[in-house]
Each structure stands twice: as structure tokens, then as C-alpha cells.
Design an enzyme around this catalytic site. Structure first.
Site, PDB file in Angstrom:
ATOM      1  CG  ASP A 226      63.140  25.507  44.492  1.00 50.18           C
ATOM      2  OD1 ASP A 226      62.637  25.006  43.470  1.00 50.18           O
ATOM      3  OD2 ASP A 226      63.137  24.957  45.605  1.00 50.18           O
ATOM      4  CD  GLU A 264      64.438  23.368  35.025  1.00 49.86           C
ATOM      5  OE1 GLU A 264      64.731  22.190  35.346  1.00 49.86           O
ATOM      6  OE2 GLU A 264      64.070  23.706  33.880  1.00 49.86           O
ATOM      7  N   GLY A 266      64.602  19.506  36.618  1.00 47.45           N
ATOM      8  CA  GLY A 266      65.015  18.804  35.409  1.00 47.45           C
ATOM      9  C   GLY A 266      64.142  19.034  34.200  1.00 47.45           C
ATOM     10  CG  ASP A 287      62.336  18.152  46.651  1.00 50.40           C
ATOM     11  OD1 ASP A 287      62.707  18.653  45.567  1.00 50.40           O
ATOM     12  OD2 ASP A 287      61.825  18.808  47.572  1.00 50.40           O
TER      13      ASP A 287
HETATM   14  C1  GLA Z   1      61.947  22.401  46.644  1.00 51.31           C
HETATM   15  C2  GLA Z   1      63.372  22.002  46.332  1.00 51.31           C
HETATM   16  C3  GLA Z   1      64.025  21.469  47.598  1.00 51.31           C
HETATM   17  C4  GLA Z   1      63.969  22.527  48.690  1.00 51.31           C
HETATM   18  C5  GLA Z   1      62.540  22.958  48.927  1.00 51.31           C
HETATM   19  C6  GLA Z   1      62.452  24.142  49.859  1.00 51.31           C
HETATM   20  O1  GLA Z   1      61.146  21.311  46.960  1.00 51.31           O
HETATM   21  O2  GLA Z   1      63.428  21.049  45.312  1.00 51.31           O
HETATM   22  O3  GLA Z   1      65.366  21.097  47.337  1.00 51.31           O
HETATM   23  O4  GLA Z   1      64.770  23.620  48.334  1.00 51.31           O
HETATM   24  O5  GLA Z   1      61.915  23.338  47.714  1.00 51.31           O
HETATM   25  O6  GLA Z   1      61.138  24.560  50.070  1.00 51.31           O
END
Ligand code: GLA
Length: 461
Positions: A226, A264, A266, A287
Site C-alpha cells: 500500500d 496505489e 488506481g 477506499d
Molecule cells: C489504505 C488502503 C486500505 C487499508 C488501509 C490500512 O487506506 O487503501 O485498503 O489497507 O490503508 O491502513
């Protein structure tokens, strides 16, 4: 660490944080003893910069500010040049671009569970084991859900050798992996190429190869990587790609098979290069949250370009919210239908111990799963739109076609499935996948509830 210099009227300086390295002061000015400046706020379009202040206090100096989602409020004392040297941020150099030959580990979209949507960073060994148990007892494993993924929040600190250690909630990762494997399941883990993950835990910056090896030693089978604070260092297509390739190559070098999930959000058309860094799935957006508006925004309109999807490389519109309680049954039906039509990874995100029969029926529907997992891996798309109504089509490996009739509106509506929607001259057989029954081919007009969906598998000529 705050470093500031003045040259006549011009004030320059930087704040070095563990998260983002040295953050340069912009437009710094001193007014009535308060130093005010702006800092670049990562990729936040709404607030491209944030204002920080530094003031004197009886104890020293006080810094206040915000960066991305983290509030910073720190006090300190005056240091020496030596202090500054000791605290200097160690920048890492990315390897030059080199394609990572992909290991074909995900011919079908990965299916399983991830801890984030329900538990956030409140996770521990016991909960993960309980999820593995529930995956088996609910029948979800046998329906195809085999990945148990630990998301953010497992990390502790690094040892003197730099090796990452789990926090006290995870006494022994290797034993946990053995347990999950003994249930016929696979275990996944999470990290970031930045110094810190999105929830503020230790990231892999400066430890990429070492972490890949640690994850392999623990027996992990899946890595979600991530970008998080890494976006402060890798902010363009070239560096973001190279940072993913670095971990892709590191995973490969361990010799252990890892499904590699790129998170990342998209950016930079990740679908066009995700395979080239060894990735098997890549997020298409920020998210998801457990509400119809957020789910629909992603599922209908931000689920990635269909031409990027196919065996061993799938657009990932984020994890499922089915079972978390924020949507109605019709809305969760739309959620599952959209993900299955999109050849999306099916990673559940609820507490598996509390799966109601209605949610289980949604998650375990074999016909719907078969569409999601179809061998051709073609991502379906809208072929007809009429106001709030959308008709989607997805060609399947055996020549049949999956059709979905979506009603995005707030009132029930009638939607007709037409042969042309499926690319046929005539439909010769039809099955309603949610009802689990065949439908007469002259009765293909359906009453679709508000925010609901009907999903069909049709044959034709
Ligand atoms: C980002 C990701 C989520 C999750 C959180 C964890 O926001 O997009 O899917 O993994 O981090 O902190």
C-alpha cells in the site's frame, strides 16, 4: 526535526518526520514570534498544502500542523549540528526500471477475507485464527474463499538487525501461518513502500528485500503493498512503478509464491503496468465504505478499464462490505453482482463469525461465484443505460453470457433483458442466478427493486 535558516527576509527550512522525511517549508514568515509556513500535503487535491506553525514555549519550541490525515503536535529543544546529523533522514534509491516477470498465480480473481473493513488496526492472532475457523465452518472456504489476509496493524518495531517484528498482538507469525495452512487456507500480509503505513505502522522503506524475506520465512502467501506515506517519495508514474517493481522482484527472489496486490488507489493507469511489476491485482480507487453511495460510485464508475483485466491481472475495486450492516439486502445484492460482473477479487470484509443466512446466501451463491471466476477473466461492462437503469454484459468461457440488470434509482423499475445486450440474435435459455431458477425466454422483463439487481446467465444464437 525542525531546521530553519534566515537570509535577510528570506526564511528557509525543513521539518524531518519519520513518516515523510524532510518536508520543505514554503512561504515561511515570522510574525510576532510565530513562524508560519506551508508544506506540500501529498496528493490531497482539496488541500494541496497545509499551514504549520512553530512558536516558542517556556520549554523550548512547539510545532503544530497536519499532513494528510495525521495531526502533528510536537515539542522540542534546540539541538546541535551533531543532533541534526544523527537525525538526518536516510533517503533510499530505487533500482532502475526493470520488468518483473510475473508468476501466473492468479488465473482467477483471488477470493478470501481481509481484516481491514471490519476490524481496522484492531487485530490479533486470535481473531485471525477465528476467521480461519469460521471460513471453514460457514462453508465459505469450500465455496472458494481461501485467502485470509492480515491488513494494516500487525507491525511492531524493527530489531537491531532491521528485521521487522510483529506487535504483541501477534506472538508468532510462523505458527499463525501454520495454523491457517492446516485449515486448507492461505495467509496474507500487508506493508507499504513508505516509512509508515496508512495507519501509521512501520513500513518497508529501506527494508524492502529484508521484509520480503521475512514474509516468506513466516510462510505468507500474499502481500498487499500500500503506497501510503510512500507517496511522499514516489509521486510520479516512474517512481511509483519502480517502487512496486522493487518489491515485486524482492518477493520473487525469495522463491516463495506470493500473490502480489498493488494498492496505489488506481493512479497512473496502474492496470496498464500492474503485470509488469509482478502484480496480480491492483486497486482502482480509494477506499470503499459500507454505504450504497460509496459502493455504487466505485462499482459502477471506478472499477478500472476492462481491457486491463484478464487471467493473472485483475482490477480491484476494493474489498467487500457484504455483511457489515450498512446496506440493505438489495444493495448488497448489487454489490456482489457488480463485483462478479467485473471479474473483481472477492475479499470479504466482515466478521465471518456473524454471517447471517441472507449474507451467506449472497456470498456462497455458486452460480454467481462461477461468473466472477470465469476462466476467460473478461471484465463485464454496461452495454445499455436508460436513466438510472444499467444493463451489463459479460461473455463467459463456454459461450454463455452473464447479464446484470441494475436499478440505481430510488424506486422499483421494470428492466428487460434483450438478446442484443448479450450480443445474440435470440436468447435460447436463461437462468436467474439469485433466484436459482430457469426463466422462460419470453419472460425476460424483471421488476428490479430500488438499488437492486437481477443477474442472469443466458445462452443464445
Ligand atoms: C489504505 C488502503 C486500505 C487499508 C488501509 C490500512 O487506506 O487503501 O485498503 O489497507 O490503508 O491502513
Amino acid at each position: 526535526m525542525l531546521q530553519v535558516a534566515s537570509n535577510g527576509d528570506r526564511i528557509t527550512g525543513a521539518v524531518t518526520t519519520q513518516w515523510y522525511g524532510p518536508v520543505t517549508m514554503q512561504n515561511a514568515r515570522l510574525d510576532k514570534g510565530v513562524l508560519t509556513f506551508e508544506v506540500r500535503n501529498l496528493n490531497d487535491r482539496e488541500h494541496p498544502t497545509r499551514i504549520w506553525t512553530v512558536r516558542r514555549t517556556p520549554k523550548g519550541v512547539q510545532l503544530d500542523g497536519q499532513l494528510w490525515e495525521s495531526k502533528i503536535h510536537a515539542g522540542g529543544r534546540k539541538g546541535t549540528v551533531r543532533d541534526a546529523e544523527a537525525r538526518a533522514f536516510r533517503f533510499q534509491t530505487l533500482p532502475d526500471w526493470k520488468t518483473v516477470e510475473q508468476v501466473p498465480l492468479a488465473p482467477r480473481p483471488p477470493m478470501g477475507w481481509s481484516s481491514w473493513n471490519k476490524f481496522g488496526a484492531n487485530i490479533d492472532d486470535k481473531t485471525i485464527r477465528a476467521m480461519a475457523d469460521a471460513m471453514v465452518s460457514t462453508g465459505l472456504r469450500d465455496a472458494g474463499y481461501i485467502h485470509v489476509n492480515i491488513d494494516d496493524g500487525w507491525q511492531g518495531t524493527r530489531g537491531p538487525d532491521g528485521r521487522i517484528r510483529p506487535n504483541a498482538n501477534f506472538p508468532d507469525m510462523k505458527k499463525l501461518a501454520d495454523y491457517v495452512h492446516s485449515k486448507g487456507l492461505k495467509l496474507g500480509i500487508y506493508s507499504s513502500q513508505g516509512p509508515r503505513t496508512c495507519a501509521g505502522f512501520e513500513g518497508s522503506y529501506g527494508h524492502v528485500q529484508q521484509d520480503a524475506q521475512t514474509f516468506a520465512d513466516w510462510g505468507m502467501d500474499y502481500l498487499k503493498y500500500d503506497l501510503c506515506s510512500g507517496e511522499y517519495f514516489y509521486a510520479d508514474a516512474d517512481t511509483v512503478k519502480r517502487s512496486y517493481a522493487e518489491m515485486g522482484a524482492a518477493l520473487k527472489a525469495t522463491g516463495r509464491p506470493f500473490i502480489y496486490s498493488l494498492c496505489e488507489y488506481g493512479r497512473f493507469e496502474v492496470g496498464s503496468w500492474g503485470r509488469d511489476v509482478g502484480g496480480h491485482l491492483w486497486r482502482t480507487t480509494g477506499d470503499i465504505t459500507d454505504d450504497y453511495a460509496a459502493m455504487a460510485r466505485i462499482g459502477f464508475d471506478k472499477n478500472g478499464k476492462p481491457e486491463h483485466a484478464g487471467p493473472n491481472g485483475f482490477n480491484d475495486p476494493d474489498m467487500l462490505e457484504v455483511g457489515n450492516g450498512g446496506m440493505s439486502l438489495d444493495e448488497y445484492t448489487t454489490h456482489m453482482t457488480l463485483w462478479a460482473m467485473s471479474a473483481a477479487p472477492l475479499l470479504m470484509g466482515h466478521d465471518l463469525r456473524q454471517t447471517s443466512p441472507a449474507m451467506l446466501a449472497l456470498l456462497e451463491n455458486r452460480d454467481v461465484i462461477a461468473v466472477d471466476q470465469d476462466a476467460k477473466g473478461i471484465q463485464g461492462k454496461a452495454v445499455r443505460k436508460d436513466g438510472a437503469l444499467e444493463i451489463w454484459s459479460r461473455p463467459l468461457a463456454d459461450g454463455a453470457v452473464a447479464l446484470a440488470l441494475f436499478n440505481r434509482g430510488d424506486a422499483g423499475a421494470k428492466i428487460e433483458a434483450r438478446a442484443a445486450d448479450a450480443g445474440f440474435g435470440a436468447i435460447t435459455a436463461a437462468r436467474d442466478l439469485w433466484r436459482g431458477q430457469s426463466v422462460a425466454v419470453d419472460k425476460l422483463t424483471f421488476e428490479v427493486p430500488a438499488h437492486g439487481a437481477v443477474m442472469l446467465r443466458v445462452e443464445g444464437k
